[in-house]
Design a protein around this motif. Sequence first.
Motif, PDB file in Angstrom:
ATOM      1  N   LYS A 167      -3.686   7.597 -17.099  1.00  0.00           N
ATOM      2  CA  LYS A 167      -3.591   6.296 -17.723  1.00  0.00           C
ATOM      3  C   LYS A 167      -4.735   5.839 -18.422  1.00  0.00           C
ATOM      4  N   PHE A 210      -6.607   2.629 -20.745  1.00  0.00           N
ATOM      5  CA  PHE A 210      -6.420   1.057 -21.418  1.00  0.00           C
ATOM      6  C   PHE A 210      -7.437   1.162 -22.555  1.00  0.00           C
ATOM      7  N   ARG A 223      -0.538  -0.138  -9.146  1.00  0.00           N
ATOM      8  CA  ARG A 223       0.395  -0.643  -9.954  1.00  0.00           C
ATOM      9  C   ARG A 223       1.212   0.160 -10.722  1.00  0.00           C
ATOM     10  N   ALA A 267       3.943   0.449  -8.325  1.00  0.00           N
ATOM     11  CA  ALA A 267       4.772  -0.723  -8.328  1.00  0.00           C
ATOM     12  C   ALA A 267       5.417  -0.838  -9.554  1.00  0.00           C
ATOM     13  N   PHE A 304       3.848  -1.851 -12.726  1.00  0.00           N
ATOM     14  CA  PHE A 304       3.648  -2.815 -13.655  1.00  0.00           C
ATOM     15  C   PHE A 304       2.762  -2.123 -14.835  1.00  0.00           C
ATOM     16  N   GLU A 305       2.553  -1.030 -14.402  1.00  0.00           N
ATOM     17  CA  GLU A 305       1.859   0.088 -15.681  1.00  0.00           C
ATOM     18  C   GLU A 305       2.629   1.142 -15.461  1.00  0.00           C
ATOM     19  N   PRO A 327      10.130  -2.487 -12.599  1.00  0.00           N
ATOM     20  CA  PRO A 327       9.628  -2.674 -11.367  1.00  0.00           C
ATOM     21  C   PRO A 327      10.547  -3.482 -10.563  1.00  0.00           C
ATOM     22  N   ASN A 328      11.667  -4.048 -11.331  1.00  0.00           N
ATOM     23  CA  ASN A 328      12.412  -4.811 -10.330  1.00  0.00           C
ATOM     24  C   ASN A 328      13.590  -3.745  -9.478  1.00  0.00           C
ATOM     25  N   THR A 335       9.772  -1.381  -3.975  1.00  0.00           N
ATOM     26  CA  THR A 335       8.583  -1.493  -3.422  1.00  0.00           C
ATOM     27  C   THR A 335       8.232  -2.817  -3.072  1.00  0.00           C
ATOM     28  N   GLY A 336       7.569  -3.059  -1.987  1.00  0.00           N
ATOM     29  CA  GLY A 336       7.233  -4.281  -1.553  1.00  0.00           C
ATOM     30  C   GLY A 336       5.679  -4.591  -1.844  1.00  0.00           C
ATOM     31  N   MET A 337       5.246  -5.607  -2.591  1.00  0.00           N
ATOM     32  CA  MET A 337       3.511  -5.441  -2.695  1.00  0.00           C
ATOM     33  C   MET A 337       2.996  -6.816  -2.417  1.00  0.00           C
ATOM     34  N   PHE A 383      -0.344  -8.984  -3.051  1.00  0.00           N
ATOM     35  CA  PHE A 383      -1.386  -9.199  -4.037  1.00  0.00           C
ATOM     36  C   PHE A 383      -2.718  -9.731  -3.305  1.00  0.00           C
ATOM     37  N   ALA A 419      -4.462 -12.644  -3.686  1.00  0.00           N
ATOM     38  CA  ALA A 419      -4.158 -13.983  -3.275  1.00  0.00           C
ATOM     39  C   ALA A 419      -3.313 -14.784  -4.190  1.00  0.00           C
ATOM     40  N   ALA A 439      -0.310 -15.295  -4.433  1.00  0.00           N
ATOM     41  CA  ALA A 439       0.827 -14.982  -5.144  1.00  0.00           C
ATOM     42  C   ALA A 439       2.169 -15.642  -4.542  1.00  0.00           C
ATOM     43  N   ALA A 461       7.145  -9.336   1.277  1.00  0.00           N
ATOM     44  CA  ALA A 461       7.507  -8.189   0.890  1.00  0.00           C
ATOM     45  C   ALA A 461       8.075  -7.240   1.692  1.00  0.00           C
TER      46      ALA A 461
END
Lengths: 352, 271, 287
Positions: free
Chosen positions: A11, A13, A47, A50, A52-53, A72-73, A77-79, A81, A83, A85, A147
Amino acid sequence: MAYLELQTLDKMFGTLPAVRNLSLAIEKGEFVSLLGPSGCGKTTTLRMIAGFESPDSGQIILDGQDITQLAPNKRGTGMVFQAYALFPNMSVYDNVAFGLDVTGRPKAEIDARVREMLALVRLEQTDKRRPHELSGGQQQRIALARALAIRPRVLLLDEPLSALDAVVRVALRSEIRRIQSELNITTVYVTHDQEEALSISDRVVVMREGVIEQMGTPEEIYRTPQTRFVAAFIGTANQLEATVDGAGTARFHQTILRLPSAPPVGSKIALLVRPESLAVHTTMPADNGRNLLEGVVQTMTFLGAITRIEVLVQGERVLADVSAEERVHLAHKQQVWLSFAPDACQVMQVQS
Amino acid sequence: MNQTARRPSPSGAAMIGLFLAYMLIPIAATYLFSVATKWDATILPEGFTTEWYVTAFNHAYFASSLTNSFIVSLSAVLIGLLLVVPTTYWVHARLTGAKPLLELLMILPFGIPTVVLALALIRVYSFPPLGRSPFLLIGAMIVFSMPFMYRPVSNSLAAINVRILTEAAYNLGASTFQVLGRVIAPNIMPGILSGSLLVFATVFAEFTLANLITGAGFKTFPVLLVEFTRRDGRVAAALAVISFTIAWIASLAILGIARRGKTTHETVRAR
Amino acid sequence: MGLFALKSRQRFAPWLGLVPFLAFCLAFEIIPIIVLVRGSISDSDGVLTFANYQRVSAPLYVRSLWNSIQLSAITASLGTLLGLFIGYAIFNWPSERFRESLIALSDVTTNFAGAPLAFAFIVILGSNGVITLLFERQLGLELYPAFSIYSYSGLVLAYVYFQLPLMVLLIIPAFAGLRREWRESALNLGASTRQYWRRIGMPLLLPSLLSGFILLFANAFGAYATAYTLAGSRLSLVTLQIGFSVTGEVRHEPGVGDALAVVSLITMGMCVLAYQLLNLRMRSEMR
């Protein structure tokens, strides 16, 4: 094939590589921590699991299903975070119910599941409260309940304790482990706190600059670090830079040290010794096969059960731990001898 | 807010395009109109001229109204500074209990329509030397513009924790004068500057108070502009361009200060 | 006794620092408002009466009040709705530089309200306006008399010009306040993007939208210069009526201006109060 497999993930960025050629296999019910300094790619890895990336290349296989391109939905997976969230416009009850509600479960089932989850995190009484009325620790327990409510196939925790104060952090740490073993749920836990990772996990994966540096049980990681980075990152360790000058011996400044192995003569090595492996003597001990360093006490730091002393040995600082009784016999600027068994240290090659 | 590179959505781009057209066409057209010879059936003017500006500059009231506006704006800035900055500092440093009162007094002007403010002031101060005088106008302008001074100053004071800085400076042996001059003032300077510029710009452009309180007796720039909108559109365009330009300069200066000093300034405006 | 005096002096001494400011507020803000309110409920001899408010119930004034409320509500609604979508488009724009420029533009244009702005609209859409003539001669499209910048519809167009950027400025921080974690949590728990907006995003934006609407309403209700420049006496708005009672351009019965002023003061005051209360509540909840 393992339950959750990350296969050669890459990955970037922009032009910055976040994760490079990362492969990891996690068994069902295992608790694995991704540990490393910020920017090491641990959160990006989480991520990607999950959704998200999405990785530039490589596959993510969960329970035999390739989920690399799954939304992701749809991943289950239960995430949890770092704080903040929890949805601030909903009560605790509605937060925990959310995942079941949006997937259209019957009301009775949702109600039973929410009660069960709140009982699991021991916050049954808070169901009508709003998130901002809870303490940080309580919020994270609700986030965990939320989660878990959707019966995720894997639980993902992204530094869930880093925003809490020390006492709460330690208490919640064992709480998370208790719940994880109770449910036997496969868990990936991201943290930069080595103590947290060592205390909570079945297996620790140390990462650095997007690459896995070492993985193993907490004990393996602590006892036998494979690289100087791992040695420095996990716990406290003295690293004595020496040159191999014979069969199983090396020269550290003017001192000859015995090694547990016999690296090629002339090579540069770093000798890794933990402070607790060093014995401190006020008079020069007889040679009984242990390595000996002579130095002068610089500082003494009281740490409760032990006192950590800093000794200046031929211009280099070496840390050693002493007990309270030993501490009584030591003073600032005092000459001391430090001894350690060759087996208690580890040899690492230094690239020149 | 994904970290991976994104491209703008077509619907977003379309909306922003319409927004830009709405915001820029009236302004751009006024700039063009003010230098156009004839412009009545073409996309762009047929020729350009400075005639309208010359007419405006030569108008009997041009110089005096510009001077009047500068006098009123600068007085409002100066007196506003003297009233608001020490008071706000005092409340932050010594009298935190008075903060709700100060906040209330600073919100109040937003709740008073400018026409009502003008009417109320004229009712009370109908006698000389205040009645319908520039002094009354300046007083009204200060009431109306106080919040614009207060907000940035209060924000920059809140950002530095005045109490602790003051105590730290005293602890290191500084005098009260040194505390104010060398510790507090430099830290809130961006707030004071943006506040002053904001007050200057709003007071300079304020038509209602000037028209109702002094009117023809002490013409300000916006009053002259409105007169011309009914008499000569070309000259009015030249005057409008001058006020737009002053507003642009003040706003850009405020943004520059905000970006450098990272003070958040809230734009809350009731007109 | 002496000790008490000393203590109370120490307690009240700091308040002396507020005296100049409070005196100014009293003289130019509080007393004039009190005098205005008292004037509105007394006759020319100072006797208590509600006759002024009875006169305000005449059709002319009721219509001006109704026009003002309608114009404020319409432009505030348009501003809120358009501001929501344009604010979102700006918030989501990938280039930070362009995003900042658009916010700066909103900052400047929302302050362009007043006479120069009104005139800019006359330049483009007046009866001889640039766009009016362009439409007429190039496209054969007659804007007038169906549309007129000097009428209600023109006022709406000019008001939305400064309402829209104000809403953009108010709503962008609200979008920024929607934490990434909320959206990701919702998706992670199986919600669709639509479900996220309906169940979490919109409910969290609602207080900001409401308080923004109220502020825009007040912003339009108190506006005078734009309406005065465009409509003059052609259109009856509360602020224009109050203005006439000051300048004497239109003869009013005495006391009517005061009563109208008090009515609009109460309307605006309630808006600002509601805005303030909403913001206080949001601040305590959105942590």
